[in-house]
Design a protein around this motif. Structure first.
Motif, PDB file in Angstrom:
ATOM      1  N   GLN A  64      46.498  47.403  42.193  1.00  0.00           N
ATOM      2  CA  GLN A  64      45.102  47.019  42.035  1.00  0.00           C
ATOM      3  C   GLN A  64      44.573  46.566  43.408  1.00  0.00           C
ATOM      4  O   GLN A  64      45.171  45.715  44.064  1.00  0.00           O
ATOM      5  CB  GLN A  64      44.990  45.864  41.035  1.00  0.00           C
ATOM      6  CG  GLN A  64      43.586  45.563  40.556  1.00  0.00           C
ATOM      7  CD  GLN A  64      43.170  46.448  39.392  1.00  0.00           C
ATOM      8  OE1 GLN A  64      43.983  47.230  38.905  1.00  0.00           O
ATOM      9  NE2 GLN A  64      41.931  46.348  38.974  1.00  0.00           N
ATOM     10  N   GLU A 120      36.439  47.638  43.081  1.00  0.00           N
ATOM     11  CA  GLU A 120      37.789  47.229  42.696  1.00  0.00           C
ATOM     12  C   GLU A 120      38.330  48.242  41.702  1.00  0.00           C
ATOM     13  O   GLU A 120      37.592  48.746  40.840  1.00  0.00           O
ATOM     14  CB  GLU A 120      37.753  45.844  42.057  1.00  0.00           C
ATOM     15  CG  GLU A 120      39.112  45.303  41.639  1.00  0.00           C
ATOM     16  CD  GLU A 120      39.011  43.921  41.032  1.00  0.00           C
ATOM     17  OE1 GLU A 120      39.678  43.683  40.006  1.00  0.00           O
ATOM     18  OE2 GLU A 120      38.260  43.077  41.577  1.00  0.00           O
ATOM     19  N   MET A 122      42.159  50.804  40.528  1.00  0.00           N
ATOM     20  CA  MET A 122      43.576  51.115  40.540  1.00  0.00           C
ATOM     21  C   MET A 122      43.834  52.336  41.413  1.00  0.00           C
ATOM     22  O   MET A 122      43.143  53.353  41.306  1.00  0.00           O
ATOM     23  CB  MET A 122      44.068  51.406  39.115  1.00  0.00           C
ATOM     24  CG  MET A 122      45.557  51.653  39.009  1.00  0.00           C
ATOM     25  SD  MET A 122      46.521  50.120  39.104  1.00  0.00           S
ATOM     26  CE  MET A 122      46.094  49.381  37.493  1.00  0.00           C
TER      27      MET A 122
END
Length: 582
Positions: A64, A120, A122
């Motif tokens: 992440q 933000e 993955m």
């Protein structure tokens, strides 16, 4: 994730010069394979720390991260259900592919070129067969700096460097200027690294000076006389100077106050009364003095004996923007041995060529107890060090330059880094050029002993005759500065120039004249006044020492490294006749 995303998977191609397409060529960098490196002073990860790993970032899948940058290209896919963004934060040439679903954010705000995104999500491995090794699936858009595509100053087309000079604030958002910025930064770092490792002290020399290092007279003057004259003119219009009648009236008041004091004293008045009367007399005298001083004020630049009176200027003498920090840094070389200065210099030369700027940066080392041979050795080692540094630390940007501007730039760096420089005297250089002329070579500038070698001569020696860097030394004294050491033949000085392919002269240096009588005569012979250089002569009067040094034009080094043609494109904020933006 949209189920049909793989049908719209994009392929990344290396960028053209400035069409803002993504880059797939990245340098290798040793990073922890298990954890992405977060920036120490920001809640984000540099794109460089993802993409420049040996595995291209593939080993970071599942982590992440937060990433911030500007959209190079963006497009909606799947009938507006998601968008591909190519994001770059300037840390490296490569772009990170970012995928945003319409449920996460308004895609229309994200896709315009130039949009700033802070997201933000993955890190994921893309499907096999795509060039990307890693991509970011966005889960949250933290912030957006929106762009109106119709008004954005950098259109989404291939752009010329000339076009970008009219858009200075946005030039760094292009691939080329960003790459130049990283290369420039690397060369500055390399400069400090090389000199610091050799025991040089970094000295900050003044930008404002009262001496002309080159003796050319093409200097920007620093003065407050014009602004002071403008303020005075406005003040005199608003509050006119006192008339003769005003001054006579003030004199009469002083006379009356003086007589009053005298009378009180003769009448043996009390101390309190006399003191009060003296106070009034003092005030009257001060008022008269102010009026008389103000009556002397005249509009315009102050003059004395028909010339500008610089004693009224800010520094009480003529002052200029420096053309070199060499003379000043010599004071430290004659005290702490090895020093250097690295800063901006200025030349008021009305030149519009691709090799001239009004403001440019110089690297100027100075070494005590060193002669001309030592000077040449240092200059050669320094240039080789910088070439090696770019190959080791900026290879991805150099690949970009090789692809878009100069196919030979990487090989040129390798050649210079690994090849001993040729060394010939000025006389030998002229003889070689004369032979070339006899054999049919045409030069625009005449070849004869005593000329200052032109760029075409320098490039012939480096690119044709020797095909490598050349150091020419022992120049005629008539074409060199007064501070260069006079040789025993009394015709030449211990000067040297480092010539390199592509740009010609890269470095100019010399052994300095340490003999008081000789340098004094040289200053006088060149028609320069002695007074501004008395402090410089003092270095020869008291504890003189053999010393040498050189100056490297920093922008010329960048031209040499990148293969870019115009010097205005390798400095962040170019200044030249008619232009001083920002």
């Amino acid at each position: 994730m949209h189920p049909n995303l793989n049908n719209y998977r994009c392929t990344v191609s290396p960028p053209m010069a400035d069409n803002e397409l993504p880059v797939d060529q990245v340098a290798t960098m040793d990073l922890n394979d298990d954890a992405v490196q977060r920036h120490q002073f920001s809640d984000r990860v540099l794109i460089k720390s993802i993409l420049t790993r040996p595995d291209g970032g593939a080993g970071l899948a599942g982590q992440q991260v937060r990433v911030g940058g500007w959209v190079k290209t963006g497009r909606e896919q799947g009938k507006g259900s998601f968008a591909f963004l190519e994001v770059n934060d300037g840390s490296c040439p490569a772009n990170l592919q970012v995928i945003v679903d319409k449920d996460v954010a308004d895609l229309g705000q994200l896709v315009p070129t130039g949009t700033c995104v802070y997201v933000e999500g993955m890190l994921k491995n893309p499907p096999e067969g795509t060039k990307q090794k890693i991509e970011l699936r966005v889960q949250k858009v933290v912030d957006v700096g929106m762009v109106d595509p119709a008004k954005y100053p950098i259109p989404k087309t291939k752009l010329t460097l000339e076009f970008l000079r009219d858009r200075i604030p946005f030039r760094p958002r292009t691939n080329t200027i960003a790459a130049v910025a990283r290369i420039r930064n690397a060369l500055a770092y390399a400069t400090h690294t090389f000199l610091q490792k050799q025991g040089f002290l970094y000295i900050h020399t003044p930008i404002i000076t009262t001496s002309d290092c080159e003796g050319a007279g093409e200097m920007f003057q620093v003065t407050t006389l014009i602004s002071d004259a403008d303020k005075l003119e406005k003040e005199l219009i608003k509050n006119p100077p006192p008339s003769e009648a005003d001054i006579e009236a003030a004199k009469l008041v002083v006379k009356e106050k003086g007589e009053a004091v005298a009378k009180l004293k003769s009448d043996k008045a009390g101390k309190e009364a006399i003191s009060a009367s003296v106070t009034e007399l003092t005030k009257a005298k001060e008022n008269l003095a102010r009026l008389e001083e103000r009556s002397k004020l005249k509009p315009g630049i102050p003059q004395k004996d028909g010339k500008i009176d610089y004693t009224q200027d800010f520094f009480a003498r003529q002052a200029f923007l420096t053309v070199s920090g060499q003379l000043q840094v010599e004071t430290y070389a004659c005290a702490v041995s090895n020093v250097y200065t690295f800063g901006p210099t200025f030349r008021a030369e009305h030149s519009h060529t691709s090799r001239h700027l009004a403001e440019f940066w110089m690297v100027e080392p100075e070494m005590a107890f060193s002669d001309l041979k030592d000077d040449m050795n240092c200059a050669e080692a320094y240039v080789k060090f910088m070439c090696d540094w770019l190959l080791d630390h900026c290879f991805d940007d150099m690949e970009f330059m090789a692809k878009n501007y100069d196919k030979s730039c990487i090989n040129r760096l390798r050649m210079v880094a690994s090849t001993p420089f040729e060394r010939i005297t000025y006389t030998e250089a002229v003889e070689l050029l004369e032979v070339a002329v006899k054999e049919g070579k045409h030069f625009e500038n005449k070849v004869e002993w005593g000329i200052d070698l032109a760029s075409e001569h320098e490039r012939y020696l480096t690119e044709v005759k020797f095909q490598k860097p050349v150091i020419v030394y022992n120049y005629p004294k008539g074409i060199k500065a007064f501070y260069m050491r006079l040789n025993d033949d009394l015709k030449t000085v211990a000067a040297m120039d480092v010539l390199v392919p592509k740009v010609g002269e890269l470095i100019g240096g010399s052994q300095r004249e340490e003999r008081y009588d000789v340098i004094k005569s040289r200053i006088e012979d060149m028609g320069l006044p002695l007074e501004p250089y008395e402090w410089y002569l003092d270095l020869r009067r008291f504890g003189t020492v053999k010393h040498s040094g050189f100056g490297l034009g920093f922008e010329r080094m960048i031209l040499f490294a990148t293969g870019i043609d115009n010097i205005r494109d390798v400095i962040p904020f170019p200044r030249y006749p008619g232009r001083a933006d920002l």
